[in-house]
Design a protein around this motif. Structure first.
Motif, PDB file in Angstrom:
ATOM      1  N   GLY A   1      39.762 -44.648  15.207  1.00  0.00           N
ATOM      2  CA  GLY A   1      38.797 -45.495  15.375  1.00  0.00           C
ATOM      3  C   GLY A   1      38.772 -46.551  14.967  1.00  0.00           C
ATOM      4  O   GLY A   1      38.472 -47.761  15.427  1.00  0.00           O
ATOM      5  N   LEU A   2      39.332 -46.714  13.529  1.00  0.00           N
ATOM      6  CA  LEU A   2      39.333 -48.084  13.077  1.00  0.00           C
ATOM      7  C   LEU A   2      40.420 -48.976  13.681  1.00  0.00           C
ATOM      8  O   LEU A   2      40.347 -50.302  13.864  1.00  0.00           O
ATOM      9  CB  LEU A   2      39.850 -47.785  11.558  1.00  0.00           C
ATOM     10  N   THR A   3      41.712 -48.200  14.276  1.00  0.00           N
ATOM     11  CA  THR A   3      42.459 -48.981  14.920  1.00  0.00           C
ATOM     12  C   THR A   3      41.982 -49.690  16.409  1.00  0.00           C
ATOM     13  O   THR A   3      42.283 -50.813  16.574  1.00  0.00           O
ATOM     14  CB  THR A   3      43.824 -47.971  15.279  1.00  0.00           C
ATOM     15  N   LEU A   4      41.408 -48.708  17.076  1.00  0.00           N
ATOM     16  CA  LEU A   4      40.770 -49.241  18.292  1.00  0.00           C
ATOM     17  C   LEU A   4      39.724 -50.366  17.956  1.00  0.00           C
ATOM     18  O   LEU A   4      39.651 -51.331  18.993  1.00  0.00           O
ATOM     19  CB  LEU A   4      40.029 -48.072  18.891  1.00  0.00           C
ATOM     20  N   ALA A   5      39.087 -50.123  16.785  1.00  0.00           N
ATOM     21  CA  ALA A   5      38.144 -51.303  16.592  1.00  0.00           C
ATOM     22  C   ALA A   5      38.871 -52.581  16.099  1.00  0.00           C
ATOM     23  O   ALA A   5      38.362 -53.700  16.718  1.00  0.00           O
ATOM     24  CB  ALA A   5      37.259 -50.836  15.551  1.00  0.00           C
ATOM     25  N   GLY A   6      39.673 -52.366  15.301  1.00  0.00           N
ATOM     26  CA  GLY A   6      40.840 -53.544  15.024  1.00  0.00           C
ATOM     27  C   GLY A   6      41.126 -54.491  16.196  1.00  0.00           C
ATOM     28  O   GLY A   6      41.335 -55.714  16.345  1.00  0.00           O
TER      29      GLY A   6
END
Length: 320
Positions: free
Chosen positions: A300-305
């Motif tokens: 999730g953090l990767t996609l948001a980043g």
């Protein structure tokens, strides 16, 4: 040699190889440290890393790939890079010891999941030093990730009394890795130094650092370290760790550290599977739950980043 053109496909493929290597490392480490002690085993595997890194380093030079040696750096720049090498090499030496100690005391599965806190620390450094603001979604996912690690560290109880100090030792590994990797990523991007050179300098300095610590910390420490070097399991661990290092450095030369970290995120699942037959471990339900939540948060953090990076690129293009 110039800085190679990044290739997302190569970066992703190399990250997948890194995933497999990361998954088997805790198993080998646990088997090795049980016989020699954590500090001696950390030194021994570092010695073997130097042994395996030296031929690659030499072959690269023989083929004409001089990398940093052909850069024509000023004296000031050489001193700066030397200081960076000593600092990051010492960080990696300490992290190697904490890795072996944490896996030995906290268990392979718990240590593997704890090391997944790496993106959490990377996000912190990006916010502090690069001024990258985080969205509400990123902050929420970060909070869930922290809660999941706390849940794991307390043995699934959520009570502070259940917090294992060895789990905190394991968290020191991604903390040190994240600091060193951010620095090394900058060197790879701005200088012609090659991943093979970075790897060799890293393991050589780490070995010297651990030799000093071993000599000071234990009676006849260096002798115990040499005895550990002679054990085949140390050579196996040194080879696997060396391969993971050089594969990782080549991966992050092609893609962002955060993306490479996300691709390798499921590696603790492989560790869990291997820990049952090789170490006789029993995997608890709370460990599986914690791993699932941690991996989901990392993705999730990767996609948001990636979404934030896209917005920044569009904004920059519009302003231009």
């Amino acid at each position: 040699m110039g800085i190679s053109t990044p290739s997302a496909g190569k970066g992703i493929a190399l990250s997948l190889v890194s995933l497999g290597l990361l998954g088997v490392m805790p198993i080998i480490s646990n088997l090795g440290s049980a016989a020699t002690g954590a500090l001696a085993f950390a030194f021994a595997l570092s010695v073997w890393q130097v042994v395996f890194a030296l031929p690659v380093f030499g072959i690269e030079l023989k083929r004409g790939t001089r990398g940093i040696f052909a850069a024509g750096l000023s004296r000031r720049e050489r001193r700066r890079m030397g200081a960076v090498a000593v600092f990051t090499g010492s960080l990696f030496g300490l992290s190697t010891y904490l890795y072996v100690l944490g896996v030995d005391r906290a268990g392979a599965a718990n240590a593997a999941i704890a090391i997944q806190a790496y993106p959490l620390f990377s996000i912190a450094w990006e916010s502090l030093f690069l001024g990258r603001r985080k969205t509400a979604a990123e902050l929420a996912l970060t909070a869930v990730l922290i809660g999941s690690l706390y849940f794991l560290g307390t043995g699934g109880t959520f009570t502070i009394a259940g917090m294992s100090p060895w789990f905190l030792v394991c968290l020191g590994v991604p903390l040190l890795w994240s600091i060193a990797h951010v620095i090394i990523k900058e060197e790879l991007n701005t200088t012609p130094i090659t991943p093979a050179q970075v790897t060799f300098f890293r393991v050589a300095i780490s070995t010297v650092f651990l030799a000093v610590v071993l000599t000071v910390a234990l009676p006849f420490g260096l002798l115990r370290g040499i005895e550990a070097v002679m054990r085949p399991i140390s050579a196996v661990m040194g080879l696997v760790y060396f391969l993971e290092l050089i594969v990782w450095f080549y991966a992050v030369r092609h893609i962002a550290v955060s993306l490479a970290s996300s691709i390798t995120a499921p590696w603790p699942a492989l560790t869990m599977v291997l820990a049952v037959p090789f170490l006789g471990d029993t995997i608890a339900a709370y460990q599986i739950v914690a791993l699932a939540v941690v991996v989901a948060c990392i993705y999730g953090l990767t996609l948001a980043g990636l979404r934030q990076d896209k917005v920044r690129r569009i904004t920059a293009a519009t302003d231009a």
